[in-house]
Design an enzyme around this catalytic site. Structure first.
Site, PDB file in Angstrom:
ATOM      1  N   THR A  14       0.833  -1.205   0.000  1.00  0.00           N
ATOM      2  CA  THR A  14       0.000   0.000   0.000  1.00  0.00           C
ATOM      3  C   THR A  14       0.873   1.262   0.000  1.00  0.00           C
ATOM      4  O   THR A  14       0.771   2.105  -0.903  1.00  0.00           O
ATOM      5  CB  THR A  14      -0.899  -0.008   1.263  1.00  0.00           C
ATOM      6  OG1 THR A  14      -1.613  -1.245   1.272  1.00  0.00           O
ATOM      7  CG2 THR A  14      -1.858   1.149   1.285  1.00  0.00           C
ATOM      8  N   VAL A  15       1.744   1.388   0.993  1.00  0.00           N
ATOM      9  CA  VAL A  15       2.534   2.627   1.133  1.00  0.00           C
ATOM     10  C   VAL A  15       3.656   2.679   0.086  1.00  0.00           C
ATOM     11  O   VAL A  15       3.904   3.733  -0.514  1.00  0.00           O
ATOM     12  CB  VAL A  15       3.112   2.751   2.560  1.00  0.00           C
ATOM     13  CG1 VAL A  15       3.900   4.041   2.712  1.00  0.00           C
ATOM     14  CG2 VAL A  15       1.993   2.692   3.600  1.00  0.00           C
ATOM     15  N   ASP A  28      -1.515  -0.296  17.916  1.00  0.00           N
ATOM     16  CA  ASP A  28      -1.073   0.663  16.890  1.00  0.00           C
ATOM     17  C   ASP A  28      -0.959   2.077  17.493  1.00  0.00           C
ATOM     18  O   ASP A  28       0.047   2.769  17.300  1.00  0.00           O
ATOM     19  CB  ASP A  28      -2.079   0.631  15.724  1.00  0.00           C
ATOM     20  CG  ASP A  28      -1.761   1.640  14.654  1.00  0.00           C
ATOM     21  OD1 ASP A  28      -0.840   1.395  13.860  1.00  0.00           O
ATOM     22  OD2 ASP A  28      -2.436   2.694  14.610  1.00  0.00           O
ATOM     23  N   LYS A  72       2.481   4.515  18.226  1.00  0.00           N
ATOM     24  CA  LYS A  72       2.588   5.906  17.766  1.00  0.00           C
ATOM     25  C   LYS A  72       2.781   6.847  18.950  1.00  0.00           C
ATOM     26  O   LYS A  72       3.562   7.801  18.891  1.00  0.00           O
ATOM     27  CB  LYS A  72       1.329   6.300  16.983  1.00  0.00           C
ATOM     28  CG  LYS A  72       1.188   5.567  15.647  1.00  0.00           C
ATOM     29  CD  LYS A  72      -0.189   5.800  15.029  1.00  0.00           C
ATOM     30  CE  LYS A  72      -0.406   4.979  13.784  1.00  0.00           C
ATOM     31  NZ  LYS A  72      -1.824   4.910  13.378  1.00  0.00           N
ATOM     32  N   GLY A 106      -3.607   5.158   4.607  1.00  0.00           N
ATOM     33  CA  GLY A 106      -3.937   5.127   3.177  1.00  0.00           C
ATOM     34  C   GLY A 106      -2.682   5.283   2.343  1.00  0.00           C
ATOM     35  O   GLY A 106      -1.684   5.854   2.805  1.00  0.00           O
TER      36      GLY A 106
HETATM   37  P1  NDP Z   1       1.567  -3.910   2.859  1.00  0.00           P
HETATM   38  O1  NDP Z   1       1.352  -5.247   3.471  1.00  0.00           O
HETATM   39  O2  NDP Z   1       0.506  -3.362   1.968  1.00  0.00           O
HETATM   40  O3  NDP Z   1       2.940  -3.867   2.062  1.00  0.00           O
HETATM   41  C1  NDP Z   1       4.084  -4.557   2.431  1.00  0.00           C
HETATM   42  C2  NDP Z   1       4.722  -5.057   1.153  1.00  0.00           C
HETATM   43  O4  NDP Z   1       5.982  -5.628   1.455  1.00  0.00           O
HETATM   44  C3  NDP Z   1       3.881  -6.154   0.461  1.00  0.00           C
HETATM   45  O5  NDP Z   1       3.819  -5.920  -0.908  1.00  0.00           O
HETATM   46  C4  NDP Z   1       4.658  -7.403   0.811  1.00  0.00           C
HETATM   47  O6  NDP Z   1       4.489  -8.441  -0.143  1.00  0.00           O
HETATM   48  C5  NDP Z   1       6.082  -6.875   0.792  1.00  0.00           C
HETATM   49  N1  NDP Z   1       7.004  -7.744   1.507  1.00  0.00           N
HETATM   50  C6  NDP Z   1       6.775  -8.537   2.566  1.00  0.00           C
HETATM   51  N2  NDP Z   1       7.906  -9.159   2.948  1.00  0.00           N
HETATM   52  C7  NDP Z   1       8.861  -8.735   2.095  1.00  0.00           C
HETATM   53  C8  NDP Z   1      10.239  -9.035   1.951  1.00  0.00           C
HETATM   54  N3  NDP Z   1      10.847  -9.895   2.772  1.00  0.00           N
HETATM   55  N4  NDP Z   1      10.927  -8.441   0.962  1.00  0.00           N
HETATM   56  C9  NDP Z   1      10.317  -7.571   0.130  1.00  0.00           C
HETATM   57  N5  NDP Z   1       9.011  -7.266   0.193  1.00  0.00           N
HETATM   58  C10 NDP Z   1       8.293  -7.839   1.178  1.00  0.00           C
HETATM   59  O7  NDP Z   1       1.835  -2.899   4.079  1.00  0.00           O
HETATM   60  P2  NDP Z   1       1.565  -1.338   4.118  1.00  0.00           P
HETATM   61  O8  NDP Z   1       2.079  -0.697   2.900  1.00  0.00           O
HETATM   62  O9  NDP Z   1       0.167  -1.101   4.536  1.00  0.00           O
HETATM   63  O10 NDP Z   1       2.452  -0.923   5.376  1.00  0.00           O
HETATM   64  C11 NDP Z   1       3.864  -0.793   5.272  1.00  0.00           C
HETATM   65  C12 NDP Z   1       4.379  -0.095   6.518  1.00  0.00           C
HETATM   66  O11 NDP Z   1       3.788   1.187   6.598  1.00  0.00           O
HETATM   67  C13 NDP Z   1       4.031  -0.793   7.837  1.00  0.00           C
HETATM   68  O12 NDP Z   1       5.105  -0.644   8.725  1.00  0.00           O
HETATM   69  C14 NDP Z   1       2.817  -0.040   8.330  1.00  0.00           C
HETATM   70  O13 NDP Z   1       2.677  -0.075   9.722  1.00  0.00           O
HETATM   71  C15 NDP Z   1       3.155   1.361   7.875  1.00  0.00           C
HETATM   72  N6  NDP Z   1       2.019   2.251   7.706  1.00  0.00           N
HETATM   73  C16 NDP Z   1       0.997   1.879   6.894  1.00  0.00           C
HETATM   74  C17 NDP Z   1      -0.075   2.725   6.707  1.00  0.00           C
HETATM   75  C18 NDP Z   1      -1.186   2.361   5.797  1.00  0.00           C
HETATM   76  O14 NDP Z   1      -2.087   3.174   5.624  1.00  0.00           O
HETATM   77  N7  NDP Z   1      -1.188   1.191   5.175  1.00  0.00           N
HETATM   78  C19 NDP Z   1      -0.135   4.035   7.395  1.00  0.00           C
HETATM   79  C20 NDP Z   1       1.033   4.342   8.178  1.00  0.00           C
HETATM   80  C21 NDP Z   1       2.052   3.470   8.334  1.00  0.00           C
HETATM   81  P3  NDP Z   1       3.263  -9.485   0.075  1.00  0.00           P
HETATM   82  O15 NDP Z   1       2.060  -8.759  -0.378  1.00  0.00           O
HETATM   83  O16 NDP Z   1       3.615 -10.660  -0.783  1.00  0.00           O
HETATM   84  O17 NDP Z   1       3.254  -9.829   1.536  1.00  0.00           O
HETATM   85  N1  HSE Z   2      -4.198   0.803  11.056  1.00  0.00           N
HETATM   86  C1  HSE Z   2      -3.901   2.190  11.226  1.00  0.00           C
HETATM   87  C2  HSE Z   2      -5.166   2.977  11.509  1.00  0.00           C
HETATM   88  C3  HSE Z   2      -3.269   2.779   9.991  1.00  0.00           C
HETATM   89  O1  HSE Z   2      -6.276   2.418  11.502  1.00  0.00           O
HETATM   90  O2  HSE Z   2      -5.058   4.161  11.784  1.00  0.00           O
HETATM   91  C4  HSE Z   2      -1.797   2.619   9.967  1.00  0.00           C
HETATM   92  O3  HSE Z   2      -1.196   3.462  10.907  1.00  0.00           O
END
Ligand code: NDP
Ligand code: HSE
Length: 424
Positions: free
Chosen positions: A13-14, A201, A205, A302
């Site tokens: 996602t990010v 979570d 933070k 998001g």
């Molecule tokens: P996702 O699960 O969407 O993305 C993680 C990605 O990393 C996936 O594509 C996953 O692949 C890949 N991955 C997993 N293991 C490996 C590896 N060993 N090597 C390379 N790639 C790998 O997570 P998010 O983007 O939601 O979150 C990422 C970070 O951002 C987290 O720390 C989260 O807490 C933080 N965050 C997220 C927010 C959000 O809105 N989503 C907001 C604020 C912070 P696969 O799909 O195959 O597992």
């Molecule tokens: N899961 C969190 C929330 C988003 O609901 O705010 C990532 O920080």
């Protein structure tokens, strides 16, 4: 022209949002900041994501060694999440002198000391604006815009999933479990909602934000945490009758007895600006001794909002003369003074036998524990049972917890105390 080479670890996602901003705004960065930002590497194990984003295979790798040995990479963005392999990847990048940008609040809350030590030893940057409150620039506000203040408190709605659930419970009179299902169907809550609904979570933070606010590292173990699983729509309704809205608040305070850091369901006055933060929006209310109150509001999660913060860190880190490390003032053992026995007002709901003398018993237990009553209301009376709601004056957490335990043991209290909710 300044050049920044970026590697993105994890194209979820990010990571996907970050790739989109860096590629779509390339011209803007050149024209506005005189900086050419290029994605030099993407490390991702999921081939489908690479195809979805139409990424040139020549920059894709599954091997961290390739990323850190690439001289064109200046900044490594870690958006894999979790502890491992994220921690090893970050430390490896720092040891190669790369700046690291991360959104990983869990990792930072648990291993900040270790990672920062590696960053300092290698004169490398470590930035994490996206880890707290997604797109809302709260970290830079604390570190770069409030130096002229002692920060007295920071209070926030810093988890969107729980705010969405509480908003639906409040506005539509629904119970927790029903809203949780709806939130999962809409993709707000994960299949395993523990991290959000049980407050983990928000606690991660708050550990980061209160450390920055007070310049004292606040370890995750020092953060009191209680989630929203046990909240009933009844309490939200009764709270409204007292003029309160219920929120999962993260609260950091600097007090005479040390620093308080706590995450729990909290009644706040309906007139407080945080009470009007609805749905999955986040907000942080900061009080400085000179600036007084400020509030930041926006999307805490998001793909694009969070990537907005990641991109800000990438550009910021390339513009600093020296990397920024937070100036902490903990003693030489890394300890601060933390206050676990905080004080506030409390809402207590109990079901009792509807007979004479019960209120006197309740008042007696509260009085014996130095818990002063502000108001008592009998809410319902049915089948010989009555629901009593007690609002207390400001009192200590230990005192109220002891009183509640004793109240649960009274023979005329039908079940143990139904609800104990803090009031700010
Ligand atoms: P996702 O699960 O969407 O993305 C993680 C990605 O990393 C996936 O594509 C996953 O692949 C890949 N991955 C997993 N293991 C490996 C590896 N060993 N090597 C390379 N790639 C790998 O997570 P998010 O983007 O939601 O979150 C990422 C970070 O951002 C987290 O720390 C989260 O807490 C933080 N965050 C997220 C927010 C959000 O809105 N989503 C907001 C604020 C912070 P696969 O799909 O195959 O597992
Ligand atoms: N899961 C969190 C929330 C988003 O609901 O705010 C990532 O920080």
């Amino acid at each position: 022209m300044k050049k920044i080479g970026v590697a993105i670890l994890g194209l979820g996602t990010v990571g996907g949002g970050t790739y989109k901003i860096l590629t779509s705004k390339k011209e803007k960065f050149i024209n506005t900041f005189g900086t050419d930002v290029t994605v030099e590497n993407v490390l991702e194990i999921n081939d489908a994501r690479i195809k979805q984003l139409n990424i040139d295979q020549s920059i894709v790798t599954k091997n961290i060694a390739e990323v850190v040995s690439n001289p064109a990479v200046d900044v490594v963005v870690e958006v894999i999440g979790g502890i491992e392999p994220a921690k090893t990847f970050i430390e490896t990048a720092l040891k190669h002198g790369k700046t690291v940008v991360s959104a990983n609040k869990e990792l930072i809350a648990k291993y900040w000391h270790e990672i920062e030590a590696v960053a300092k030893a290698n004169d490398a940057g470590f930035y994490f604006e996206a880890s707290c409150v997604g797109g809302v620039p709260v970290i830079r506000t604390l570190t770069e815009s409030m130096q002229g203040n002692d920060i007295l408190s920071i209070k926030g709605i810093i988890n969107g999933t729980t705010n969405y659930i509480l908003t639906k419970m409040s506005d539509e009179g629904l119970e927790f479990n029903d809203v949780l299902k709806d939130a999962q169907q809409k993709g707000y809550a994960e299949a395993d909602p523990t991290a959000d609904v049980d407050g983990f979570d928000a606690a991660y933070k708050l550990s980061i934000l209160s450390s920055l606010a007070f310049n004292v590292k606040v370890p995750i173990e020092k953060v009191y945490r209680e989630g929203i699983r046990n909240i009933s729509k009844k309490d939200i309704e009764y709270g409204k009758e007292f003029g309160y809205e219920l929120k999962l608040l993260a609260i950091g305070k600097r007090g005479e007895n040390g620093i308080e850091a706590r995450v729990h369901p909290t009644f706040i006055k309906q007139s407080h600006p945080l009470a009007s933060v609805k749905e999955s929006f986040n907000a942080v209310f900061i009080t400085g001794d000179n600036v007084d109150d400020i509030m930041l509001y926006g999307k805490g999660a998001g793909d694009m909002p969070t990537a907005s913060a990641i991109v800000s860190d990438i550009l910021y880190s390339s513009g600093v003369a020296e990397h920024y490390y937070v100036p902490f003032v903990n003693d030489k053992n890394g300890n601060g003074v933390f206050n676990k026995d905080f004080s506030c007002k409390y809402y207590i709901r109990l079901t009792v036998k509807d007979k004479s003398g019960v209120l006197a018993q309740i008042a007696g237990v509260l009085g014996d524990n130095n818990v002063s009553i502000y108001q008592v209301i009998q809410k319902e009376s049915l089948d010989g049972k009555a629901v009593i709601v007690v609002m207390t004056h400001t009192t200590f957490e230990t005192a109220v917890k002891k009183a509640v335990e004793q109240l649960g043991g009274l023979k005329d209290v039908v079940e143990k105390v139904n609800a104990l909710i803090r009031v700010e």
